[in-house]
Design an enzyme around this catalytic site. Structure first.
Site, mmCIF file in Angstrom:
data_model
loop_
_atom_site.group_PDB
_atom_site.id
_atom_site.type_symbol
_atom_site.label_atom_id
_atom_site.label_comp_id
_atom_site.label_asym_id
_atom_site.label_seq_id
_atom_site.Cartn_x
_atom_site.Cartn_y
_atom_site.Cartn_z
ATOM 1 N N SER A 253 77.731 16.227 39.023
ATOM 2 C CA SER A 253 76.618 15.372 38.616
ATOM 3 C C SER A 253 76.608 15.254 37.101
ATOM 4 O O SER A 253 77.420 15.880 36.421
ATOM 5 C CB SER A 253 75.301 15.971 39.096
ATOM 6 O OG SER A 253 75.057 17.181 38.406
ATOM 7 N N LYS A 254 75.689 14.494 36.599
ATOM 8 C CA LYS A 254 75.623 14.243 35.148
ATOM 9 C C LYS A 254 75.582 15.559 34.386
ATOM 10 O O LYS A 254 76.017 15.630 33.243
ATOM 11 C CB LYS A 254 74.380 13.417 34.766
ATOM 12 C CG LYS A 254 74.128 12.239 35.637
ATOM 13 C CD LYS A 254 73.089 12.553 36.709
ATOM 14 C CE LYS A 254 73.672 12.294 38.089
ATOM 15 N NZ LYS A 254 73.108 13.020 39.182
ATOM 16 N N ARG A 255 75.020 16.545 35.039
ATOM 17 C CA ARG A 255 74.913 17.859 34.441
ATOM 18 C C ARG A 255 76.284 18.396 33.990
ATOM 19 O O ARG A 255 76.395 19.145 33.035
ATOM 20 C CB ARG A 255 74.322 18.808 35.484
ATOM 21 C CG ARG A 255 73.628 20.013 34.990
ATOM 22 C CD ARG A 255 72.605 20.468 36.039
ATOM 23 N NE ARG A 255 73.137 20.441 37.398
ATOM 24 C CZ ARG A 255 73.910 21.395 37.885
ATOM 25 N NH1 ARG A 255 74.218 22.437 37.172
ATOM 26 N NH2 ARG A 255 74.372 21.311 39.117
ATOM 27 N N HIS A 256 77.313 18.007 34.710
ATOM 28 C CA HIS A 256 78.657 18.507 34.407
ATOM 29 C C HIS A 256 79.385 17.658 33.379
ATOM 30 O O HIS A 256 80.549 17.899 33.090
ATOM 31 C CB HIS A 256 79.492 18.543 35.683
ATOM 32 C CG HIS A 256 78.879 19.355 36.782
ATOM 33 N ND1 HIS A 256 78.833 20.715 36.745
ATOM 34 C CD2 HIS A 256 78.260 18.998 37.922
ATOM 35 C CE1 HIS A 256 78.227 21.159 37.835
ATOM 36 N NE2 HIS A 256 77.870 20.135 38.554
ATOM 37 N N GLY A 257 78.708 16.639 32.851
ATOM 38 C CA GLY A 257 79.387 15.747 31.927
ATOM 39 C C GLY A 257 79.368 14.345 32.488
ATOM 40 O O GLY A 257 78.585 14.046 33.386
#
Length: 490
Positions: A253-257
């Site tokens: 997800s966006k959390r990972h980049g």
RNA sequence: GGCCCGUUGGAGAAGCGGCUUAACUCACCAGCCUUUCACGCUGGCAUCCAGGGGUUCGAAUCCCCUACGGGUCACCA
């Protein structure tokens, strides 16, 4: 043999995701390898979230990656239209048949009622599902609901106590029991069909032979198989590809980049590198080699070598692959791609001839240090400014050696005397200094490097100096001498 | 919570019952090359395949249980 027909069917609810891109790529590789067709279809039945903008983004991203389609959106074909919202009349025929044969029925339960039912089931430890309250509605009951102003949905009547078997090309045989399923909605109250229904009609009508898609669809597949069977349609072969996870092994997800293809494009990743990387996520080549062009991937790809376990998106490896492509790209091509980044970094003001040849040199020098073109902005700092900052005491101390003032002065004088500063001329200057002073390489190069950049490592001195130019060289040498406190004579 | 899928070194992975003292790639470490760095090259890096049982002459490979991760159960796709 029958022609292979596969499809990529995204819903245009956002930019093309890395996972979607990989699905598209696998479909493309599979199709091209078998001389088949790839169809692009938009599953835009979610009216709320679908947008033209997303559709454009998806198409642009696919094209950028080099994934082309033979049939579908924009290119047309015999099975159009290729947007689900434009195919409503096609679905209607199937809905009528299902209704007629008793495979589907109207349901007047509200969303709240269904939600409550699910909660209750969940509390009892059972699979949340619709229990079939409206299965046997009489005409009077229907009429009464209509009078209440209820808008019905249409549900598929799931046969009781049946096993549904999927012969998945990557996962093998997977079975589900219909009693865990519950009658699912095939037409929403606004009259638009749902995914699980439309996808079946489309895949069948478009003659899709193989459905390659993400694992998140695996548990939807039995529902779809039920619809195929109820309508007597021929089923395609299924292959479910494992998910892409982030570094912490949870769904990416966006959390990972960055998760969208455009984001990587904007950061200066090359399409061939991203394609290469994506192919390696969930698929493994046979030999030792891992760098492949699209053409090679088409040749080597095989479903048998697609992994069942999820793949972790490894940013480090992407960077390495991208760097590899950057280093091995023809300079002309690389320059073309890098110019926007040079401008953004404030290095290239305009495209004058002179600056262009400088750009060549800069790119040729920098390319070994880049993992993506976006890095240019950061790396180019080395060439900007007329002051020097020492990276550490060790660097500073290399300038405190006794012979350093002499070497630096000599270098400055020779540079000032040079007509033009080119790598070759700088090289000659350096060589002469060694000859005249009889000093070893390290004693000449390192002080000059540090006096010029403040750092003990970096690109070749001759290239570095040529990029800096006479004025900056002199300014920096003066600045360093000042900071260390030795006399200059130029 | 039910159902489904997965679990090999830090990451991607090969492996499909004996050929495995577990390929290969990235990362990491060491050495070489180089004026330095990067590139490149060479070598090192899992006594063991989530854990526990079992089947077998023989298991990372087959079966069962447990643990962990993920997916799904939407009038989202």
């Amino acid at each position: 043999m029958e022609k292979i027909r596969v499809r990529f069917a995204p819903s245009p609810t956002g930019p093309l995701h890395i996972g979607g891109a990989r699905s598209a790529l696998f479909n493309y590789l599979f199709a091209k390898q078998h001389d088949g067709d790839l169809i692009l279809r938009m599953e835009d039945t979610d009216l709320e979230r679908s947008s033209k903008e997303s559709e454009e983004n998806i198409k642009d991203s696919l094209k950028w990656l080099g994934i082309t389609w033979d049939e579908g959106i924009d290119v047309g074909g015999p099975h159009g239209p290729y947007r689900q919202t434009e195919r409503l009349d096609i679905y209607q025929k199937a809905i009528d048949r299902l209704l007629q044969d008793g495979h589907a029925y109207y349901c007047y339960c509200s969303e709240e009622e269904c939600e409550a039912e699910r909660q209750a089931l969940m509390a009892k430890g059972e699979t949340p599902r619709y229990l079939g309250k409206c299965r046997q509605l009489t005409e009077e009951e229907k009429k009464q609901y209509e009078e209440e102003g209820r808008k019905p949905v249409i549900r598929f009547r799931v046969p009781e106590n049946q096993m549904v078997k999927i012969d998945d090309l990557v996962r093998g045989e997977v079975t589900f029991e219909t009693k865990e399923m519950g009658d699912f909605i095939i037409v929403k109250s606004d009259g638009i069909p749902t995914y699980n229904f439309a996808v079946v009609i489309d895949d069948a009508e478009m003659g899709i032979t193989h459905v390659l898609r993400g694992e998140e669809h695996l548990s939807n597949t039995p529902r779809q198989i039920l619809v195929y069977d109820a309508l007597g349609l021929r089923k395609p072969k299924f292959a479910h590809i494992s998910l892409i996870l982030g570094k912490d092994r949870s769904k990416m997800s966006k959390r990972h980049g960055s998760t969208s293809v455009v984001a990587y494009k904007n950061q200066g990743y090359l399409p061939e590198a991203l394609v290469n990387f994506l192919a390696l996520l969930g698929w493994a080549p046979q030999g030792e080699e891992e760098i492949f062009s699209l053409e090679e991937l088409i040749e080597k790809f095989s479903l048998e070598r697609v992994s069942k376990s999820p793949a972790v998106f490894d940013m480090e490896k992407l960077k390495w692959i991208n760097g590899h492509y950057i280093r091995n790209m023809p300079l002309e091509h690389l320059k073309e791609m890098a110019v926007p980044y040079l401008k953004e970094a404030g290095f290239l003001k305009e495209n004058s001839i002179e600056e262009d040849s400088l750009a060549d040199l800069v790119i040729d020098t920098l390319k070994n240090y880049l993992s993506c073109l976006g890095d240019i902005k950061e790396k180019i700092g080395l060439f900007k400014g007329t002051t020097v900052t020492f990276e550490n005491d060790k660097a500073k101390n290399t300038l405190n050696q006794e012979h350093v003032p002499m070497v630096v002065n000599l270098f400055a004088q020779k540079i000032l005397a040079s007509e033009e500063i080119k790598p070759e001329s700088v090289k000659a200057v350096l060589k002469n200094i060694r000859k005249e002073t009889k000093l070893g390489g390290g004693q000449v190069f390192m002080p000059i490097r540090v006096a010029l950049t403040g750092q003990m490592h970096g690109p070749d001195l001759d290239k570095l100096a040529a990029i800096l130019g006479k004025d900056v060289i002199i300014a920096r040498l003066k600045n360093s001498a000042e900071k260390i406190g030795f006399a200059i004579d130029f």
